[in-house]
Scaffold this active site. Structure first.
Site, mmCIF file in Angstrom:
data_model
loop_
_atom_site.group_PDB
_atom_site.id
_atom_site.type_symbol
_atom_site.label_atom_id
_atom_site.label_comp_id
_atom_site.label_asym_id
_atom_site.label_seq_id
_atom_site.Cartn_x
_atom_site.Cartn_y
_atom_site.Cartn_z
ATOM 1 N N ASN A 1 -13.221 32.993 118.848
ATOM 2 C CA ASN A 1 -14.621 32.609 118.969
ATOM 3 C C ASN A 1 -15.226 33.172 120.256
ATOM 4 O O ASN A 1 -14.525 33.399 121.253
ATOM 5 C CB ASN A 1 -14.792 31.085 118.911
ATOM 6 C CG ASN A 1 -14.032 30.333 119.998
ATOM 7 O OD1 ASN A 1 -12.860 30.613 120.265
ATOM 8 N ND2 ASN A 1 -14.690 29.365 120.619
ATOM 9 N N GLU B 1 -18.779 32.790 122.743
ATOM 10 C CA GLU B 1 -20.030 32.123 123.097
ATOM 11 C C GLU B 1 -20.709 32.911 124.210
ATOM 12 O O GLU B 1 -20.040 33.400 125.132
ATOM 13 C CB GLU B 1 -19.761 30.685 123.553
ATOM 14 C CG GLU B 1 -19.127 29.814 122.462
ATOM 15 C CD GLU B 1 -18.543 28.523 123.002
ATOM 16 O OE1 GLU B 1 -17.984 27.758 122.187
ATOM 17 O OE2 GLU B 1 -18.633 28.276 124.230
ATOM 18 N N HIS C 1 -17.907 32.622 115.458
ATOM 19 C CA HIS C 1 -16.733 31.846 115.083
ATOM 20 C C HIS C 1 -15.532 32.763 114.927
ATOM 21 O O HIS C 1 -15.671 33.945 114.566
ATOM 22 C CB HIS C 1 -17.003 31.093 113.786
ATOM 23 C CG HIS C 1 -18.161 30.139 113.874
ATOM 24 N ND1 HIS C 1 -18.029 28.774 113.754
ATOM 25 C CD2 HIS C 1 -19.489 30.358 114.109
ATOM 26 C CE1 HIS C 1 -19.206 28.189 113.885
ATOM 27 N NE2 HIS C 1 -20.111 29.141 114.107
ATOM 28 N N GLU D 1 -13.272 32.911 112.704
ATOM 29 C CA GLU D 1 -13.135 33.442 111.339
ATOM 30 C C GLU D 1 -14.057 34.645 111.115
ATOM 31 O O GLU D 1 -13.684 35.605 110.444
ATOM 32 C CB GLU D 1 -13.453 32.338 110.315
ATOM 33 C CG GLU D 1 -12.450 31.192 110.310
ATOM 34 C CD GLU D 1 -12.813 30.071 111.280
ATOM 35 O OE1 GLU D 1 -12.387 28.932 111.049
ATOM 36 O OE2 GLU D 1 -13.526 30.329 112.281
ATOM 37 N N CYS E 1 -15.102 25.120 110.091
ATOM 38 C CA CYS E 1 -16.293 24.307 109.901
ATOM 39 C C CYS E 1 -16.988 24.730 108.608
ATOM 40 O O CYS E 1 -16.638 25.737 107.983
ATOM 41 C CB CYS E 1 -17.239 24.461 111.090
ATOM 42 S SG CYS E 1 -17.940 26.115 111.254
ATOM 43 N N CYS F 1 -18.247 28.318 108.584
ATOM 44 C CA CYS F 1 -17.209 29.327 108.373
ATOM 45 C C CYS F 1 -16.739 29.360 106.923
ATOM 46 O O CYS F 1 -16.452 30.425 106.383
ATOM 47 C CB CYS F 1 -16.024 29.074 109.297
ATOM 48 S SG CYS F 1 -16.387 29.481 111.013
#
Length: 295
Positions: free
Chosen positions: A77, A79, A90, A92, A117, A120
């Site tokens: 991930n 950010e 993410h 994935e 989540c 995803c």
């Protein structure tokens, strides 16, 4: 024998692990394939760039390419500091984009360090012709259909095209290159291979840091919001070097897209100006016939 040199090779390969490397690692660790994949997740997880959540996630896609060769593609991930949370990437997404960028035409298994989540699960669904993909979450085994029942996907919008289509090809371009014309040809090739069946607005981006160039392909989603921004896709490739992202080292960002009712121009330029104001931003908008002629 210590696995450290192999991990360094995986970084140099931007998160790509050949079947032979994976087998060698399994033998070195004395593990079966599932335990080896889980071990890799623990090693890859620290590569995540998570200054906001401080929650690091890793993913590993077992895939097959058009030559019938199996390989593994890692993801973490990402950010972005001082940007909205909608810019978060993410793990994935990173792993699936990485597999696709490296010629994947079939997904065999997905390993993740944390439960995917809903965002995803919807993103994964766009890659699957059916929802039977096996997903391992630690010791838990599931299929995409179990994680995403009553799924909404391309068929609901009358789209038969799939991301991992047979006509797709490999142009990951990991090698260093200083030829401007060749780099632009590579970018246009990524543009052609990008996936935009809902808007028609294919897009690709090249992010340059010295002699290294990172590509991001746009990926649309039937639910629209999980669509993958080309700049974020490129940032995810940088993260796979396992060294974080040095925004000050970005020299230039080049975005190329087809004219459509949507555009990444403003959002891309805004993020570049916020994160790497020293970088040169270049933009090219083409019509579909011009893009086809470029190849």
């Amino acid at each position: 024998m210590c696995p450290t040199p192999m991990l360094e090779s995986i970084k140099q390969q931007r998160g790509i692990i050949s079947a032979q490397q994976f087998e060698n690692l399994s033998q070195l660790l004395g593990n079966n394939h599932k335990d080896t994949a889980q071990w890799l997740l623990t090693q890859i997880q620290p590569w995540a760039v998570a200054p906001v959540s401080e929650f690091q996630v890793a993913a590993l896609v077992h895939a097959r390419n058009h030559q019938g060769e199996e390989f593994y593609a890692a993801g973490v991930n990402v950010e972005l500091p001082h940007c909205g949370l909608e810019s978060a990437v993410h793990a994935e997404q990173t792993a699936l984009h990485n597999a696709w960028l490296n010629d994947a035409c079939e997904l065999l298994h997905l390993y993740v360090s944390a439960t995917p989540c809903g965002y995803c699960r919807q993103f994964i669904n766009e890659f699957c012709a059916d929802t039977g993909l096996a997903i391992s979450i630690g010791e838990v085994e599931a299929t995409l259909s179990e994680l995403l029942p009553l799924a909404f996907g391309p068929n609901d919008l009358g789209v038969s095209e799939r991301i991992l289509a047979e006509q797709k090809g490999n142009c990951c371009g990991l090698g260093k290159c200083d030829d401007v014309e060749q780099l632009q040809q590579q970018l246009h090739r990524h543009l052609q291979l990008s996936y935009a069946p809902y808007s028609g607005g294919q897009a690709a981006l090249m992010l340059s840091m010295g002699e290294q160039h990172f590509y991001g392909r746009y990926i649309e989603n039937a639910a629209f919001n999980p669509s993958f921004h080309p700049l974020l896709a490129a940032f995810s490739q940088v993260a796979l070097l396992g060294q974080g992202i040095d925004f000050k080292a970005i020299d230039s960002v080049s975005l190329c897209e087809l004219d459509s009712l949507k555009s990444h121009r403003d959002s891309t330029e805004a993020m570049v100006r916020r994160l790497a104001p020293q970088a040169r931003f270049q933009y090219h908008c083409a019509n579909s016939s011009a893009a086809a002629a470029s190849t």
